[in-house]
Design a protein around this motif. Structure first.
Motif, PDB file in Angstrom:
ATOM      1  N   ILE A  49      42.078  -7.343  54.346  1.00 11.77           N
ATOM      2  CA  ILE A  49      42.003  -6.272  53.250  1.00 11.77           C
ATOM      3  C   ILE A  49      40.559  -6.129  52.966  1.00 11.77           C
ATOM      4  N   ASP A  50      40.418  -4.567  52.834  1.00 14.49           N
ATOM      5  CA  ASP A  50      39.326  -4.213  52.580  1.00 14.49           C
ATOM      6  C   ASP A  50      39.051  -4.307  50.890  1.00 14.49           C
ATOM      7  N   LEU A  51      38.009  -5.338  50.524  1.00  8.10           N
ATOM      8  CA  LEU A  51      37.977  -5.575  49.221  1.00  8.10           C
ATOM      9  C   LEU A  51      36.838  -4.913  48.575  1.00  8.10           C
ATOM     10  N   LYS A  52      35.931  -4.181  49.250  1.00 10.18           N
ATOM     11  CA  LYS A  52      34.845  -3.498  48.672  1.00 10.18           C
ATOM     12  C   LYS A  52      35.226  -2.498  47.286  1.00 10.18           C
ATOM     13  N   ASP A  53      34.719  -2.951  46.310  1.00 14.32           N
ATOM     14  CA  ASP A  53      35.014  -2.340  45.020  1.00 14.32           C
ATOM     15  C   ASP A  53      36.105  -2.424  44.411  1.00 14.32           C
ATOM     16  N   LYS A  54      36.900  -3.390  45.027  1.00 18.98           N
ATOM     17  CA  LYS A  54      38.269  -3.655  44.276  1.00 18.98           C
ATOM     18  C   LYS A  54      38.059  -4.890  43.212  1.00 18.98           C
ATOM     19  N   LYS A  55      38.652  -4.545  42.126  1.00 18.93           N
ATOM     20  CA  LYS A  55      38.560  -5.502  41.021  1.00 18.93           C
ATOM     21  C   LYS A  55      39.517  -6.803  41.115  1.00 18.93           C
ATOM     22  N   VAL A  56      38.535  -7.807  40.982  1.00 20.21           N
ATOM     23  CA  VAL A  56      39.348  -9.059  41.116  1.00 20.21           C
ATOM     24  C   VAL A  56      39.087  -9.963  39.771  1.00 20.21           C
ATOM     25  N   LEU A  57      40.210 -10.538  39.218  1.00 20.98           N
ATOM     26  CA  LEU A  57      39.848 -11.305  38.107  1.00 20.98           C
ATOM     27  C   LEU A  57      40.246 -12.686  38.169  1.00 20.98           C
TER      28      LEU A  57
END
Ligand code: PQ2
Ligand code: NAD
Length: 192
Positions: free
Chosen positions: A7-15
């Motif tokens: 998965i492309d996680l660039k700039d995705k929000k993770v809590l």
């Protein structure tokens, strides 16, 4: 058997809820892969991380090493043991946002905006609650204390640009995963 999705996680929000050893290990990797991480926890953990730091210090002192990290690297330890950065330091250097309080209603909005959520507190009831909130909202969640409530697991990561390998054993044997990853790291050094 789990499917290895890249998965492309660039700039995705993770809590990440919790700021102990598990949270720090996950945060370090996620930040490195470009995710926008928010941690919610009142304080850093006193569990595995504290033991880990104590072990690092005594091993470094015993070897007269320049730093604890270099001692571990010299011993051929896995990257998480050498490279995990504490939540406080990640926050202080602007690599993540740390909301320093216990998970509460005001964090619901953050949860709802998240692409992934990690429940890694030392309180099983809080982890269960977060997992339930995520399942109700179809947000993928990793519950650090109960694999039955996880939508995804964390792999051991082997990487040398541009190759990324994720190793997982379906949650059945993290020791095996660690050994396989160590072998792959050595092998990848030789072929790339
Ligand atoms: C690969 C790696 C990635 C990472 O976590 O960063 C990873 N664990 C690593 C290290 C590690 N894990 C543990 C220790 C002992 C010290 C400590 O407590 O920290 C150490 C450190 C060490 O061994 O040195 C203890 C542990 N782990 C789990 C449980 C609970 C349980 O088994 O239910 C327990 C407590 C029970 C027990 O002690 O047995 C569960 C999981 N661990 C997973 C991954 C997931 C699937 C693994 C699989 O496919 O089998 C899963 C399901 C988590 C998930 O993703 O939900 C990373 C190696 C990275 C590398 O080497 O590069
Ligand atoms: N999956 C794994 O690899 C693995 C390995 C060992 C333990 N575990 C599980 O992960 C959990 C966390 O382990 P650790 O060593 O990181 O724990 P830890 O005790 O070091 O840290 C716990 C963290 O949870 C936070 N916390 C407690 N209550 C909270 C709340 N209401 N809201 C927000 N944060 C809260 C604390 O402030 C602390 O930062 C363990 O309880 C265990 O269930 C998982």
């Amino acid at each position: 058997m789990n499917f290895p999705l890249f998965i492309d996680l660039k700039d995705k929000k993770v809590l990440i809820v919790g700021a102990g050893a598990i949270a720090a290990r996950r945060a370090t990797v996620l930040v490195e892969f470009g995710a926008k991480v928010t941690v919610v926890a009142p304080e850093e953990g006193r569990g595995a991380w504290t033991n880990h730091v104590a072990e690092l210090k005594s091993s470094a002192a015993a070897r007269g090493a320049v730093s604890a990290q270099s001692a571990k690297i010299a011993e051929g330890k896995s990257p998480w043991e050498c490279q995990t950065i504490q939540v406080r330091e990640l926050a202080q250097t602007g690599r993540l946002v740390w909301k320093q309080h216990a998970f509460c209603e005001q964090d619901l909005e953050e949860l709802e905006q998240s692409f992934l959520v990690i429940a890694a507190t030392s309180d099983p009831a809080v982890n269960d609650y977060i997992a339930r909130l995520c399942h109700e909202r179809h947000i993928p969640v990793n519950h650090a204390g109960d694999q039955g409530q996880c939508d995804f697991q964390f792999p051991a990561i082997v990487r040398k640009n541009p190759v990324v390998i994720g190793v997982n054993a379906g949650g059945k044997d993290h020791g095996l995963v660690k050994r396989v990853a160590a072998g792959l790291r050595e092998w990848l050094e030789g072929v790339l």
